[in-house]
Design a protein around this motif. Structure first.
Motif, short mmCIF file in Angstrom:
data_model
loop_
_atom_site.label_atom_id
_atom_site.label_comp_id
_atom_site.label_asym_id
_atom_site.label_seq_id
_atom_site.Cartn_x
_atom_site.Cartn_y
_atom_site.Cartn_z
N PRO A 133 -5.10 15.64 -5.91
CA PRO A 133 -4.34 15.08 -4.23
C PRO A 133 -3.56 14.29 -3.99
CG PRO A 133 -6.81 14.25 -5.01
CD PRO A 133 -5.77 14.79 -6.70
N ILE A 134 -2.84 15.12 -2.73
CA ILE A 134 -1.64 13.94 -2.13
C ILE A 134 -2.43 13.13 -0.76
CG2 ILE A 134 0.53 14.99 -1.11
CD1 ILE A 134 0.14 16.80 -3.06
N LEU A 135 -1.46 12.37 -0.45
CA LEU A 135 -1.29 11.46 0.75
C LEU A 135 -0.65 12.11 1.51
CD1 LEU A 135 -3.32 8.14 -0.47
CD2 LEU A 135 -4.41 10.15 0.82
N ILE A 136 -1.05 12.03 2.87
CA ILE A 136 0.80 12.76 3.95
C ILE A 136 0.49 11.62 5.20
CG2 ILE A 136 2.05 14.55 4.82
CD1 ILE A 136 0.40 16.38 3.15
N ARG A 137 1.96 10.86 4.78
CA ARG A 137 1.47 10.57 6.58
C ARG A 137 2.76 10.45 7.33
NH1 ARG A 137 5.06 5.89 7.01
NH2 ARG A 137 5.41 4.90 5.09
N PRO A 138 3.27 10.63 8.79
CA PRO A 138 4.02 10.48 9.36
C PRO A 138 5.21 9.30 9.23
CG PRO A 138 2.42 10.43 11.03
CD PRO A 138 2.18 10.28 9.69
N LEU A 139 6.56 9.84 8.75
CA LEU A 139 7.42 8.82 9.29
C LEU A 139 8.05 8.72 10.20
CD1 LEU A 139 9.84 10.03 5.72
CD2 LEU A 139 7.81 7.86 5.78
N SER A 140 7.98 6.91 10.36
CA SER A 140 8.80 6.64 12.48
C SER A 140 10.10 7.38 12.75
CB SER A 140 8.31 5.46 12.72
OG SER A 140 9.20 4.59 11.75
N ALA A 141 11.05 6.85 13.34
CA ALA A 141 11.81 7.26 13.54
C ALA A 141 13.21 6.57 13.08
CB ALA A 141 12.41 6.94 14.74
N GLU A 154 12.67 4.91 10.02
CA GLU A 154 12.17 6.09 8.75
C GLU A 154 12.67 7.12 8.10
OE1 GLU A 154 8.28 3.66 6.92
OE2 GLU A 154 7.70 5.18 8.31
N GLY A 155 12.85 7.53 9.08
CA GLY A 155 13.59 8.81 9.27
C GLY A 155 12.75 9.95 9.57
N ASP A 156 12.21 10.11 10.33
CA ASP A 156 11.34 11.18 10.63
C ASP A 156 10.50 11.79 9.85
OD1 ASP A 156 11.30 10.00 13.50
OD2 ASP A 156 13.51 11.20 13.86
N GLY A 157 10.07 13.21 9.77
CA GLY A 157 9.39 13.94 8.57
C GLY A 157 8.01 13.16 8.46
N TYR A 158 8.29 13.41 6.91
CA TYR A 158 6.65 12.61 6.96
C TYR A 158 6.88 12.24 5.32
CZ TYR A 158 4.44 15.92 9.87
OH TYR A 158 3.71 16.02 11.42
N LEU A 159 6.22 12.01 4.94
CA LEU A 159 6.14 10.97 3.36
C LEU A 159 4.78 11.60 2.62
CD1 LEU A 159 7.54 9.39 1.29
CD2 LEU A 159 5.72 7.40 1.68
N ALA A 160 4.70 11.85 1.36
CA ALA A 160 3.63 12.28 0.67
C ALA A 160 3.50 11.38 -0.32
CB ALA A 160 3.66 13.54 0.42
N SER A 161 2.46 11.39 -0.64
CA SER A 161 2.49 10.65 -2.24
C SER A 161 0.74 10.80 -2.79
CB SER A 161 2.14 9.13 -1.76
OG SER A 161 1.00 8.78 -1.05
N ILE A 162 1.01 10.62 -4.35
CA ILE A 162 0.08 10.51 -5.62
C ILE A 162 -0.66 9.64 -5.45
CG2 ILE A 162 -1.01 12.12 -7.34
CD1 ILE A 162 1.46 14.13 -7.11
N PRO A 163 -1.62 9.13 -5.22
CA PRO A 163 -2.58 8.05 -5.80
C PRO A 163 -2.30 7.30 -7.23
CG PRO A 163 -3.35 9.45 -3.98
CD PRO A 163 -2.25 9.82 -3.81
N ALA A 164 -2.84 8.68 -8.28
CA ALA A 164 -3.09 8.99 -9.51
C ALA A 164 -1.60 8.28 -10.05
CB ALA A 164 -3.10 10.16 -9.98
N LEU A 165 -0.54 8.27 -8.99
CA LEU A 165 0.44 8.60 -10.13
C LEU A 165 1.56 7.73 -9.04
CD1 LEU A 165 1.66 12.46 -10.43
CD2 LEU A 165 0.07 10.55 -12.42
N PRO A 166 0.78 6.40 -9.48
CA PRO A 166 2.01 5.17 -8.66
C PRO A 166 2.94 5.43 -8.33
CG PRO A 166 -0.09 4.12 -10.35
CD PRO A 166 0.67 5.75 -10.44
N GLY A 167 4.15 5.23 -7.75
CA GLY A 167 5.56 5.99 -7.40
C GLY A 167 6.23 6.52 -7.40
N CYS A 168 4.93 7.46 -7.18
CA CYS A 168 6.09 9.17 -7.24
C CYS A 168 5.48 9.50 -5.94
CB CYS A 168 4.35 9.86 -7.93
SG CYS A 168 4.80 11.91 -8.00
N HIS A 169 6.63 9.83 -4.92
CA HIS A 169 6.26 10.13 -3.53
C HIS A 169 7.62 11.13 -3.46
CE1 HIS A 169 4.60 6.32 -2.96
NE2 HIS A 169 5.53 5.48 -3.47
#
Length: 72
Positions: A8-16, A18-33
């Protein structure tokens, strides 16, 4: 090789700031973005990062965390 699409992947929008766009992470793999201009690009980026992350764990002889079960 582990099927990275099973994680499973968590996605969140990035603020201006932070460079805009989106950040995706995999909670089961800490530090994997990953990131991207769109949600799909961020997902593709984090899946590529996950392949390298898992390969590194295997190379080091570390256990590979199993994907979390998705709830309906």
């Amino acid at each position: 090789m582990v099927d990275v699409t099973a994680y499973p992947i968590l996605i969140r929008p990035l603020s201006a700031d932070e460079g805009d766009g989106y950040l995706a992470s995999i909670p089961a793999l800490p530090g994997c973005h990953g990131d991207g201009a769109t949600e799909l690009e961020a997902i593709q980026d984090v899946r590529e990062a996950a392949k390298g992350f898992i390969a590194m764990l295997i190379e080091q002889g570390d256990p590979v965390p199993l994907p979390e079960k998705r709830s309906a």
